[in-house]
Design a protein around this motif. Structure first.
Motif, PDB file in Angstrom:
ATOM      1  N   VAL A 229      44.316  39.361  32.215  1.00 39.41           N
ATOM      2  CA  VAL A 229      43.718  39.341  33.550  1.00 39.41           C
ATOM      3  C   VAL A 229      44.242  38.145  34.345  1.00 39.41           C
ATOM      4  CG1 VAL A 229      41.564  38.973  34.817  1.00 39.41           C
ATOM      5  CG2 VAL A 229      41.639  40.631  32.953  1.00 39.41           C
ATOM      6  N   THR A 230      44.291  36.987  33.700  1.00 40.93           N
ATOM      7  CA  THR A 230      44.815  35.789  34.362  1.00 40.93           C
ATOM      8  C   THR A 230      46.266  35.996  34.777  1.00 40.93           C
ATOM      9  OG1 THR A 230      43.319  34.376  33.085  1.00 40.93           O
ATOM     10  CG2 THR A 230      45.226  33.314  34.110  1.00 40.93           C
ATOM     11  N   ALA A 231      47.066  36.614  33.893  1.00 36.32           N
ATOM     12  CA  ALA A 231      48.476  36.854  34.193  1.00 36.32           C
ATOM     13  C   ALA A 231      48.650  37.858  35.321  1.00 36.32           C
ATOM     14  CB  ALA A 231      49.197  37.336  32.934  1.00 36.32           C
ATOM     15  N   ALA A 232      47.816  38.909  35.345  1.00 38.37           N
ATOM     16  CA  ALA A 232      47.903  39.907  36.417  1.00 38.37           C
ATOM     17  C   ALA A 232      47.514  39.307  37.756  1.00 38.37           C
ATOM     18  CB  ALA A 232      47.017  41.108  36.093  1.00 38.37           C
ATOM     19  N   ALA A 233      46.547  38.395  37.743  1.00 41.94           N
ATOM     20  CA  ALA A 233      46.162  37.711  38.980  1.00 41.94           C
ATOM     21  C   ALA A 233      47.303  36.831  39.479  1.00 41.94           C
ATOM     22  CB  ALA A 233      44.905  36.878  38.749  1.00 41.94           C
ATOM     23  N   GLU A 234      47.952  36.118  38.558  1.00 41.15           N
ATOM     24  CA  GLU A 234      49.091  35.275  38.932  1.00 41.15           C
ATOM     25  C   GLU A 234      50.246  36.121  39.466  1.00 41.15           C
ATOM     26  OE1 GLU A 234      49.995  33.056  35.443  1.00 41.15           O
ATOM     27  OE2 GLU A 234      48.271  31.694  35.656  1.00 41.15           O
ATOM     28  N   ASP A 235      50.472  37.273  38.843  1.00 49.73           N
ATOM     29  CA  ASP A 235      51.543  38.158  39.289  1.00 49.73           C
ATOM     30  C   ASP A 235      51.298  38.652  40.714  1.00 49.73           C
ATOM     31  OD1 ASP A 235      53.975  39.636  38.794  1.00 49.73           O
ATOM     32  OD2 ASP A 235      52.767  41.442  38.584  1.00 49.73           O
ATOM     33  N   ALA A 236      50.023  38.809  41.058  1.00 50.71           N
ATOM     34  CA  ALA A 236      49.665  39.277  42.399  1.00 50.71           C
ATOM     35  C   ALA A 236      49.560  38.141  43.411  1.00 50.71           C
ATOM     36  CB  ALA A 236      48.335  40.022  42.345  1.00 50.71           C
ATOM     37  N   GLY A 237      49.547  36.906  42.920  1.00 52.91           N
ATOM     38  CA  GLY A 237      49.402  35.769  43.812  1.00 52.91           C
ATOM     39  C   GLY A 237      47.993  35.579  44.322  1.00 52.91           C
ATOM     40  N   ILE A 240      41.370  34.455  40.632  1.00 52.44           N
ATOM     41  CA  ILE A 240      40.335  35.310  40.051  1.00 52.44           C
ATOM     42  C   ILE A 240      39.030  35.184  40.840  1.00 52.44           C
ATOM     43  CG2 ILE A 240      38.863  35.637  38.019  1.00 52.44           C
ATOM     44  CD1 ILE A 240      41.314  35.098  36.300  1.00 52.44           C
ATOM     45  N   ALA A 241      38.771  34.015  41.378  1.00 50.25           N
ATOM     46  CA  ALA A 241      37.552  33.803  42.170  1.00 50.25           C
ATOM     47  C   ALA A 241      37.526  34.664  43.433  1.00 50.25           C
ATOM     48  CB  ALA A 241      37.425  32.328  42.548  1.00 50.25           C
ATOM     49  N   ASP A 242      38.711  35.121  43.879  1.00 49.77           N
ATOM     50  CA  ASP A 242      38.792  35.933  45.097  1.00 49.77           C
ATOM     51  C   ASP A 242      38.519  37.411  44.837  1.00 49.77           C
ATOM     52  OD1 ASP A 242      39.503  33.668  46.560  1.00 49.77           O
ATOM     53  OD2 ASP A 242      41.642  33.982  46.185  1.00 49.77           O
ATOM     54  N   VAL A 243      38.434  37.801  43.571  1.00 49.33           N
ATOM     55  CA  VAL A 243      38.262  39.209  43.213  1.00 49.33           C
ATOM     56  C   VAL A 243      36.883  39.701  43.631  1.00 49.33           C
ATOM     57  CG1 VAL A 243      38.087  40.815  41.269  1.00 49.33           C
ATOM     58  CG2 VAL A 243      39.908  39.093  41.316  1.00 49.33           C
ATOM     59  N   ASP A 244      36.851  40.859  44.275  1.00 49.38           N
ATOM     60  CA  ASP A 244      35.570  41.450  44.675  1.00 49.38           C
ATOM     61  C   ASP A 244      34.902  42.189  43.526  1.00 49.38           C
ATOM     62  OD1 ASP A 244      35.524  40.835  47.581  1.00 49.38           O
ATOM     63  OD2 ASP A 244      37.361  42.027  47.585  1.00 49.38           O
ATOM     64  N   LEU A 265      33.733  34.833  35.806  1.00 49.04           N
ATOM     65  CA  LEU A 265      33.370  35.859  36.785  1.00 49.04           C
ATOM     66  C   LEU A 265      31.858  36.067  36.814  1.00 49.04           C
ATOM     67  CD1 LEU A 265      36.087  38.586  36.180  1.00 49.04           C
ATOM     68  CD2 LEU A 265      35.530  37.606  38.401  1.00 49.04           C
ATOM     69  N   ASP A 266      31.326  36.196  38.013  1.00 42.44           N
ATOM     70  CA  ASP A 266      29.919  36.538  38.179  1.00 42.44           C
ATOM     71  C   ASP A 266      29.693  37.952  37.623  1.00 42.44           C
ATOM     72  OD1 ASP A 266      27.361  37.182  39.021  1.00 42.44           O
ATOM     73  OD2 ASP A 266      27.677  36.556  41.096  1.00 42.44           O
ATOM     74  N   GLU A 267      28.723  38.110  36.718  1.00 45.05           N
ATOM     75  CA  GLU A 267      28.468  39.422  36.127  1.00 45.05           C
ATOM     76  C   GLU A 267      28.058  40.452  37.178  1.00 45.05           C
ATOM     77  OE1 GLU A 267      25.940  39.446  32.717  1.00 45.05           O
ATOM     78  OE2 GLU A 267      27.119  37.929  31.643  1.00 45.05           O
ATOM     79  N   ALA A 268      27.597  39.994  38.334  1.00 47.36           N
ATOM     80  CA  ALA A 268      27.246  40.923  39.411  1.00 47.36           C
ATOM     81  C   ALA A 268      28.483  41.603  39.987  1.00 47.36           C
ATOM     82  CB  ALA A 268      26.502  40.182  40.519  1.00 47.36           C
ATOM     83  N   LYS A 269      29.675  41.056  39.711  1.00 46.71           N
ATOM     84  CA  LYS A 269      30.925  41.650  40.189  1.00 46.71           C
ATOM     85  C   LYS A 269      31.539  42.606  39.181  1.00 46.71           C
ATOM     86  CE  LYS A 269      32.471  37.914  43.271  1.00 46.71           C
ATOM     87  NZ  LYS A 269      33.608  37.007  43.583  1.00 46.71           N
ATOM     88  N   ILE A 305      40.304  43.901  39.960  1.00 48.10           N
ATOM     89  CA  ILE A 305      41.100  43.688  38.754  1.00 48.10           C
ATOM     90  C   ILE A 305      40.587  44.635  37.688  1.00 48.10           C
ATOM     91  CG2 ILE A 305      41.445  42.167  36.782  1.00 48.10           C
ATOM     92  CD1 ILE A 305      42.215  39.972  38.513  1.00 48.10           C
ATOM     93  N   MET A 306      41.516  45.370  37.065  1.00 47.55           N
ATOM     94  CA  MET A 306      41.188  46.317  35.998  1.00 47.55           C
ATOM     95  C   MET A 306      41.859  45.839  34.718  1.00 47.55           C
ATOM     96  SD  MET A 306      41.920  49.751  38.258  1.00 47.55           S
ATOM     97  CE  MET A 306      43.376  49.051  39.014  1.00 47.55           C
ATOM     98  N   GLU A 307      41.206  46.088  33.583  1.00 44.36           N
ATOM     99  CA  GLU A 307      41.794  45.672  32.307  1.00 44.36           C
ATOM    100  C   GLU A 307      41.351  46.606  31.195  1.00 44.36           C
ATOM    101  OE1 GLU A 307      39.865  44.951  29.742  1.00 44.36           O
ATOM    102  OE2 GLU A 307      37.975  44.308  30.603  1.00 44.36           O
ATOM    103  N   ALA A 308      42.136  46.604  30.107  1.00 43.20           N
ATOM    104  CA  ALA A 308      41.788  47.425  28.949  1.00 43.20           C
ATOM    105  C   ALA A 308      42.501  46.917  27.712  1.00 43.20           C
ATOM    106  CB  ALA A 308      42.161  48.889  29.191  1.00 43.20           C
ATOM    107  N   MET A 309      41.940  47.264  26.547  1.00 48.10           N
ATOM    108  CA  MET A 309      42.615  47.037  25.281  1.00 48.10           C
ATOM    109  C   MET A 309      42.367  48.233  24.378  1.00 48.10           C
ATOM    110  SD  MET A 309      42.461  43.966  22.461  1.00 48.10           S
ATOM    111  CE  MET A 309      41.236  44.738  21.405  1.00 48.10           C
ATOM    112  N   GLY A 310      43.395  48.682  23.665  1.00 49.89           N
ATOM    113  CA  GLY A 310      43.253  49.843  22.799  1.00 49.89           C
ATOM    114  C   GLY A 310      44.088  49.721  21.545  1.00 49.89           C
ATOM    115  N   GLY A 311      44.057  50.779  20.746  1.00 46.56           N
ATOM    116  CA  GLY A 311      44.781  50.804  19.487  1.00 46.56           C
ATOM    117  C   GLY A 311      46.256  50.514  19.689  1.00 46.56           C
ATOM    118  N   GLY A 312      46.826  49.867  18.696  1.00 46.23           N
ATOM    119  CA  GLY A 312      48.247  49.539  18.757  1.00 46.23           C
ATOM    120  C   GLY A 312      48.604  48.181  18.156  1.00 46.23           C
ATOM    121  N   LEU A 313      47.973  47.098  18.540  1.00 46.05           N
ATOM    122  CA  LEU A 313      47.074  46.988  19.691  1.00 46.05           C
ATOM    123  C   LEU A 313      47.875  46.963  20.985  1.00 46.05           C
ATOM    124  CD1 LEU A 313      44.536  44.258  18.482  1.00 46.05           C
ATOM    125  CD2 LEU A 313      44.146  46.709  18.607  1.00 46.05           C
TER     126      LEU A 313
END
Length: 322
Positions: A229-237, A240-244, A265-269, A305-313
């Motif tokens: 998530v941190t890396a994806a935020a950096e890639d987008a410039g 994380i605090a700006d995420v709605d 992140l605020d859990e309300a977000k 911001i969307m994220e996931a982890m699955g088998g593989g890993l």
């Protein structure tokens, strides 16, 4: 050019399987499941429903939201780990059932991370002018991989599908643009034994059942997802605090809370549908997005911001301005 999400749709099968329903044939209880996972219920596909049927319903709703028809679609990517058949790809079956014209159609297999991987793949078409209207679908019938005597796994999963329509749109080249802004995709094949299915065409010719080392998956999920998530935020410039809205893969409420806490992140977000949907693998992110849009929380222009982890890993994250 950006890949802009112009429509989102979700579909859940009619049958609802509550924790109390499971307790009738599995050694478990509603209290046990909710305490460990936050799950109250899940949906299960009817015996005559294939994963392509779920995908088609979600796709139709996404197209309607985008003001498009199947005739506009020139690219279909389906993220799934539970295909109708060994081949052809579910995407080609969806193409046929929708009545979409000849175009590009294929599947992506990264298990629960599949939707994020599929978005990144589709971005390579739409943002480069190779697709004018793409369908990216996450669809799963995970209940068909369950060992119903294993209470540590069978209580976690459900069936469903979610879809988005991607279309090219011009931007300024900064984080204020609408569309897909940044990605971070990861895989570590040395962690296979933590989460896998013990069947396959070229090994034993069987479908197999899902097997998981829950404690190990939890530990790796919180650490690895937070990094992505941190890396994806950096890639987008963006910060994380700006995420709605944070739209995580709906695996387990404890993982959702752990990642949000680690990222500050605020859990309300956090958009959470795990209580009603359980873990629908590649379908969980678009289903959660569709729910957030339907109830009015997520609006055009919001930074997600969307994220996931699955088998593989496998794991990954994506930044998107709707």
């Amino acid at each position: 050019m950006r890949s802009v999400v112009t429509g989102v749709g979700g579909y859940l099968p009619d049958e609802v399987l509550t924790n109390a329903d499971l307790a009738k044939f599995v050694d478990t209880s509603d209290e046990w499941i909710q305490e460990r996972t936050g799950i109250r219920q899940r949906h299960r596909a009817a015996p005559d429903q294939a994963v392509s049927d779920l995908a088609v319903e979600a796709a139709r709703r996404a197209l309607e939201a985008a003001g498009r028809t199947p005739a506009d679609v020139d690219l279909i990517i389906v993220a799934t780990t539970t295909p109708d058949l060994t081949f052809p790809a579910v995407a080609t079956i969806v193409q046929r059932k929708l009545g979409a014209p000849v175009g590009i159609a294929f599947d992506v297999q990264a298990v629960c991370s599949g939707f994020v991987f599929a978005l990144s793949t589709a971005d390579g078409f739409t943002a480069r002018g190779r697709s004018k209207c793409a369908l990216v679908i996450g669809a799963e019938t995970m209940t068909r991989l369950m060992d119903w005597s294993d209470r540590g796994t069978c209580v976690l999963f459900g069936d469903g599908a979610g879809a988005v329509v991607l279309e090219p749109g011009e931007g300024r080249g900064d984080a204020s643009d609408r569309g897909l802004l940044g990605f971070a995709l990861r895989a570590d094949g040395t962690k296979q034994d933590m989460l896998y299915v013990d069947g396959g065409v070229s090994t034993n010719g069987q479908v197999g059942h899902l097997r998981m080392q829950g404690n190990q998956v939890f530990k790796h999920a919180v650490i690895n997802i937070s990094e992505a998530v941190t890396a994806a935020a950096e890639d987008a410039g963006i910060q994380i605090a700006d995420v709605d809205w944070f739209i995580p893969h709906q695996a387990n409420q404890r993982i959702l809370n752990g990642v949000a806490s680690r990222l500050g992140l605020d859990e309300a977000k956090v958009i959470s549908t795990v209580a009603e949907h359980a873990n629908t693998s590649a379908a969980s992110i678009p289903l959660a997005m569709a729910q957030g849009i339907a109830d009015g929380r997520i609006r055009r222009g919001d930074l997600l911001i969307m994220e996931a982890m699955g088998g593989g890993l496998t794991w990954g994250a994506c930044t998107l301005r709707l």
